[in-house]
Design a protein around this motif. Structure first.
Motif, short mmCIF file in Angstrom:
data_model
loop_
_atom_site.label_atom_id
_atom_site.label_comp_id
_atom_site.label_asym_id
_atom_site.label_seq_id
_atom_site.Cartn_x
_atom_site.Cartn_y
_atom_site.Cartn_z
N CYS A 49 0.88 -1.18 0.00
CA CYS A 49 0.00 0.00 0.00
C CYS A 49 0.91 1.22 0.00
O CYS A 49 1.59 1.49 0.99
N ASP B 157 2.95 4.34 0.42
CA ASP B 157 3.08 5.46 1.34
C ASP B 157 4.52 5.91 1.28
O ASP B 157 5.42 5.22 1.76
N ASN C 60 -0.30 4.81 5.27
CA ASN C 60 -1.47 4.33 4.55
C ASN C 60 -1.54 2.81 4.65
O ASN C 60 -0.52 2.13 4.51
N CYS D 260 -4.02 -0.64 3.37
CA CYS D 260 -5.02 -1.06 2.39
C CYS D 260 -5.73 -2.30 2.90
O CYS D 260 -5.09 -3.23 3.43
N SER D 261 -7.02 -2.32 2.74
CA SER D 261 -7.82 -3.47 3.14
C SER D 261 -7.78 -4.52 2.02
O SER D 261 -7.22 -4.30 0.96
N ARG E 77 -9.26 -0.85 -0.67
CA ARG E 77 -9.52 0.49 -0.17
C ARG E 77 -8.39 0.95 0.76
O ARG E 77 -7.84 0.15 1.51
N GLN E 78 -8.08 2.22 0.69
CA GLN E 78 -6.95 2.76 1.42
C GLN E 78 -7.41 3.76 2.47
O GLN E 78 -8.29 4.57 2.22
N HIS E 79 -6.80 3.69 3.64
CA HIS E 79 -7.07 4.67 4.69
C HIS E 79 -5.78 4.89 5.48
O HIS E 79 -4.85 4.07 5.42
N GLU E 80 -5.74 5.99 6.23
CA GLU E 80 -4.53 6.31 6.98
C GLU E 80 -4.64 5.80 8.40
O GLU E 80 -5.66 5.97 9.07
N GLN E 81 -3.56 5.19 8.83
CA GLN E 81 -3.47 4.69 10.20
C GLN E 81 -2.60 5.65 11.00
O GLN E 81 -1.51 6.03 10.57
N SER F 141 3.00 13.61 1.38
CA SER F 141 1.59 13.29 1.63
C SER F 141 0.66 13.91 0.59
O SER F 141 -0.49 13.50 0.48
#
Length: 379
Positions: free
Chosen positions: A111, A113, A347, A349-350, A354-358, A378
């Motif tokens: 993913c 980043d 970042n 990814c599931s 789908r991508q989201h920030e941790q 970023s």
């Protein structure tokens, strides 16, 4: 007294030779073993041996030609004895630098980043005593623009030597349409350190480092290790052992009934540790050609519910007694280890892509990435 007479030791007289007394006539020969002195104004010029001048000219020509031969030995400036050391490497300067001096660091990120890659790069260079000879090769998910991530990282780390390549080249090499390629592509998190070797046979060796890492040790210490007969060097992960995953009775039964070339000739030890895949040293040319086949075979032979644990065990079985053990300080354990977890935001990814920030949980990553640089990466 007669001038031609000389007194004797006992008081008597003896007659001198007349010629000697008067300075005329022949002189007595010199004692045996002594040579005549050459008198340039009297004696004739000595004659050289026949052909000696031609031989001397030929010797000068031969010695001059030897100066054009390539060097075979060198002296180490750090050696106080200044001993001559033979050149064992190739004569091509580029190959010599690649095989001896430089260290190639590969990393695979599922993913994308750029913050994690920047921290990995800067922490490695900051900890190194030879940063100019470290090259980074990042394989990023396919479908994006390879040039944009490269330019962003170069803006933040202008002195770094890096390349960014799409994972598509690996995918094309694997041919995911085949069962073998599809298996590998499904477990890239575990197999990527080894899969990279399928496209890197031009490299004598490379160091694989997990993308979410902060390197505190000297990566060149790993990159220049002597692997001997082994194809890889890895840290042991003893949090789980063979006996924790599979019954040894089952494993011994598989060993007795199967006749595979990758099968160990010795009984498997239930206390054998798995391999830590965060850091590996790999020599692609030494890897067995049937390595992936053996991993797939072991993954199907052992019955473990968790598929990722099954693959990790299969890798350990495929490399049973076939790897060099790295020092334990290259295993993530505490703040004193040579490799730490990246503790900043990143970042993720599931499974559906789908991508989201941790959010981050630490402050170490700030040492290697300025806030302004974080904003650039970023964006």
């Amino acid at each position: 007294m007669d001038p031609e007479r000389e007194p004797l030791a006992g008081g008597g007289l003896q007659r001198r030779p007349v010629a000697a007394a008067r300075g005329g006539g022949a002189q007595e020969p010199p004692p045996r073993g002594q040579q005549h002195a050459i008198h340039a104004d009297i004696d004739p010029q000595p004659r050289p041996w026949p052909g000696m001048q031609k031989l001397a000219i030929a010797a000068i020509v031969v010695l001059g030609c030897l100066q054009f031969l390539p060097a075979t030995h060198f002296r180490d400036p750090a050696d106080p004895r200044r001993n001559w050391i033979p050149f064992d490497g190739p004569r091509n300067p580029t190959d010599s630098l690649n095989e001896v001096g430089s260290v190639d660091v590969f990393s695979w990120i599922n993913c994308l980043d750029l913050r994690t890659l920047a921290v990995l790069t800067n922490s490695t260079l900051s900890s190194s005593s030879d940063p100019l000879n470290i090259s980074f090769h990042f394989l990023i998910p396919e479908g994006g623009n390879d040039k944009l991530p490269y330019h962003k990282l170069k803006v933040v780390l202008p002195d770094s030597n890096l390349t960014i390549t799409s994972q598509k080249q690996i995918k094309d090499k694997l041919n995911v349409a085949t069962p073998e390629g599809n298996f590998v592509w499904s477990f890239l998190k575990e197999l990527s350190p080894l899969v990279i070797a399928t496209t890197q046979f031009s490299k004598k060796r490379y160091v694989y480092a997990s993308a979410d890492s902060i390197i505190k040790g000297k990566i060149e210490d790993l990159g220049r290790l002597d692997l001997g007969i082994y194809a890889i060097a890895a840290v042991e992960d003893c949090s789980k052992r063979f006996g924790d995953y599979v019954s040894m009775d089952v494993l011994n039964a598989i060993q007795r009934t199967a006749t595979k070339t990758w099968m160990s000739q010795e009984p498997y030890d239930k206390d054998t540790c798995l391999l830590d895949l965060d850091v590996l040293l790999v020599e692609p040319r030494k890897l067995e050609k049937n390595l992936v086949t053996s991993i797939i075979w072991w993954a199907n032979a052992v019955n473990i519910v968790n598929p990722r644990d099954r693959v990790r065990l299969a890798i350990a079985l495929a490399f049973y007694d076939k790897y060099l053990k790295l020092p334990l300080n290259w295993k993530r354990a505490n703040a004193n280890a040579d490799i730490l977890n990246y503790d900043g935001p990143k970042n993720v990814c599931s499974e559906d892509g789908r991508q989201h920030e941790q959010a981050g949980y630490g402050e170490i990553w700030h040492q290697y990435l300025h806030k302004k640089s974080e904003a650039i990466l970023s964006a």
